[in-house]
Design an enzyme around this catalytic site. Sequence first.
Site, PDB file in Angstrom:
ATOM      1  N   LEU A 274       0.813  -1.215   0.000  1.00  0.00           N
ATOM      2  CA  LEU A 274       0.000   0.000   0.000  1.00  0.00           C
ATOM      3  C   LEU A 274       0.844   1.261   0.000  1.00  0.00           C
ATOM      4  O   LEU A 274       0.328   2.363   0.072  1.00  0.00           O
ATOM      5  CB  LEU A 274      -0.907   0.015   1.240  1.00  0.00           C
ATOM      6  CG  LEU A 274      -2.111  -0.920   1.147  1.00  0.00           C
ATOM      7  CD1 LEU A 274      -2.867  -0.920   2.462  1.00  0.00           C
ATOM      8  CD2 LEU A 274      -3.031  -0.479   0.023  1.00  0.00           C
ATOM      9  N   ARG A 275       2.151   1.098  -0.062  1.00  0.00           N
ATOM     10  CA  ARG A 275       3.004   2.270   0.013  1.00  0.00           C
ATOM     11  C   ARG A 275       2.745   3.221  -1.153  1.00  0.00           C
ATOM     12  O   ARG A 275       2.701   4.426  -0.987  1.00  0.00           O
ATOM     13  CB  ARG A 275       4.465   1.842   0.041  1.00  0.00           C
ATOM     14  CG  ARG A 275       5.404   3.013   0.011  1.00  0.00           C
ATOM     15  CD  ARG A 275       6.712   2.734   0.700  1.00  0.00           C
ATOM     16  NE  ARG A 275       7.700   3.726   0.294  1.00  0.00           N
ATOM     17  CZ  ARG A 275       7.727   4.960   0.750  1.00  0.00           C
ATOM     18  NH1 ARG A 275       6.843   5.361   1.629  1.00  0.00           N
ATOM     19  NH2 ARG A 275       8.649   5.809   0.339  1.00  0.00           N
ATOM     20  N   ALA A 276       2.533   2.649  -2.328  1.00  0.00           N
ATOM     21  CA  ALA A 276       2.287   3.482  -3.499  1.00  0.00           C
ATOM     22  C   ALA A 276       1.029   4.317  -3.297  1.00  0.00           C
ATOM     23  O   ALA A 276       1.003   5.506  -3.626  1.00  0.00           O
ATOM     24  CB  ALA A 276       2.143   2.607  -4.734  1.00  0.00           C
ATOM     25  N   VAL A 279       1.841   7.202  -0.839  1.00  0.00           N
ATOM     26  CA  VAL A 279       2.660   8.250  -1.462  1.00  0.00           C
ATOM     27  C   VAL A 279       1.830   9.035  -2.477  1.00  0.00           C
ATOM     28  O   VAL A 279       1.893  10.263  -2.549  1.00  0.00           O
ATOM     29  CB  VAL A 279       3.902   7.645  -2.152  1.00  0.00           C
ATOM     30  CG1 VAL A 279       4.640   8.702  -2.963  1.00  0.00           C
ATOM     31  CG2 VAL A 279       4.830   7.028  -1.133  1.00  0.00           C
TER      32      VAL A 279
END
Length: 703
Positions: A274-276, A279
């Site tokens: 889920l980092r994308a 960000v």
Amino acid sequence: MSDVRYPFTAIVGMADLRLGLLLNAVSPAVGGVLVRGEKGTAKSTMVRALAGLLPSIATVDGCRFACDPAAPDPQCPDGAHTADASERPALLVELPVGVTEDRIVGSLDLERALSEGVKAYEPGLLARAHRGVLYIDEVNLLQDHVVDLLLDAAAMGRSYVEREGVSVRHAARFLLVGTMNPEEGELRPQLLDRFGLTVEIAATRDPAERAEVVRRRLAYDADPAGFAARFAEDERRLAERITTARELLPEVELTDAALRQLTAVCAAFEVDGLRADIVMARTAVALAAWAGRTEVLEEDVRKAAQLALPHRRRRNPFDAPGLDEEQLDRTLEEHAEPEQPEPEQPDNGPEGSGPDGGGPDGGGPEDEGPGPDGGPDNGGGGGAPDPADTPGAPDGSAAAEPEQEQPADGEPIPRQGQGGARESAPVAAGEPYRTRLFKVPGTGRGAQGRRSPAETDGGHTIRARRPQGRLARLHLSATLQAAAPYQAARGRSGRALELRPDDFREQVRQGRESNLVLFVVDASGSMAARQRMGAVKGAVLSLLMDAYQRRDKVGLVTFRGSGAELALPPTSSVEVGAARLESLPTGGRTPLAAGLLRAHEVLRVERMRDPHRRPLLVVVTDGRATGGRDALPAADRAAGLLAAQGIASVVLDCESGPVRLGLAHKLAARLGASAVSLAELRAEGVAALVQAHRTTDLHRKAA
Ligand SMILES: [Zn+2]
């Protein structure tokens, strides 16, 4: 060089880079910018110019860690601050290539700490960059553990120095900007992922724009101060806009509709975790603030995707970068402002990233522990001890063993089916598979990597020795043992040990180094005619991919017709290697000797250029040599020359069919190498089962 900075607003073009930098200036939570592009594009000029736009900061007098007087860092090593403060510009700190860990995190004088009990700490570059910009030119050339260190600090906003019970920590929040030239080697995907945004830049092809770039450069060089004055008003306005956008930022609303679009895009582009999404959300919010709005619109989501996603969806080093704009438009359209809030389709809704959602990689870098060698990318492999050097490998030959561990960037590919010689069904080029691990025997001292055993900064401690240079990693038990016999003689009283400089011992660590893997590939007519070239290309491509994961340099010598050619000079760019391989012309006679001699020459030059990098020669041949009666003896002599220099090598035996001459084995014997058939090259499929989801991803790509 003038010390008048080139104005940010005077820079022509590079709109994405400009925007990426400004967004980070508005919202540091975006997580920095990685700039990819060729040399000579003024990307450094732009990054340096950014510092001039940042609002100046107030700092506590006498604090070397740039504490904010309004909120000083409670853990600041220069703590117990005075009330005096002053204003200064935000700094741009540049990290030189070849920078050491000490220089980055600061250094503790261990000797003084242990023998005098004095905590003498010299702040490093991270302390200096606090509340400013940290700029790393050519970030892809830094050692892995250094990059890990930087990205950990960037993610946590703190820097830690921990050695033998002495620890220092301080705030280190900075805008991180890295540049790299992809031609010189890629960053591993795990590191790519930790930069918030990426922008690709190239020099403009528009003659008018180029002319303007040159005109301005000349004007600046002739009169830096006058030139800067011309843009002073623009600079002031831009700086003001940053301040305004910063103030607006907390008021920006990310509506459910925008969030739905955003997560749909991430799911559609198949990014991990889920980092994308996070960000992208931060970027979209910063974009809205930059535009002076308090609501995120579709255009913000689109731009955020263009800046935050390209580097997150690359699965394979040979995939092209960039984002499919049509797919982006389609996804945005499909998920635009629904009339009735309806659950998304399971195949491309936000649930698409569900399985990863609660997983360990869901929360971004905040979850990942610090540590010079324990980065998230190691997958348990990096510093793990290798089984002892394979016994029984003939001198000078590369040791081969089926690898049990999970590869670092593990993208194992299942076997395409087994079986020995497959004359009738050659493996198509471009279908790489996991190969066996070939190592250079002995212990090297090369740059950190993942191939052969070496003395390195990372890895595990194997013994102690007297410090060579400044004491960095104390070997405690060895130091105590060295000091123990002399305690009475030194008149020790009380419990404290009497230590003398002579007692100190440091750790010798063993990890793994990267190597130069030089391929010598037979591209002659006999290879082509027997339709083996597909299988051979597939094999070399697999080895190239393996080299990429191990951070090796690679080079390619081919021989055919009347001689040998250096098709790829040693480089860290495996992509270029793959491209050269793809377009490899074949046909003609088989001048094996010329190929080997060319390799000999390449290795001689590389030894001068990069003396600590040990080579591994991979000769891809069936052992045939044609072009005169002397062809075979000449090849034999060339092999002897390489063997005499102790070059570690492997022969990839391409001979197939019912009648075999065994020439490759003879060549291997002459080289002091072992011969491995194409079928034997494949690693056993143990690891392939582990990362099944990645495997299916690659499958999809291959299909
Ligand atoms: Zn302080």
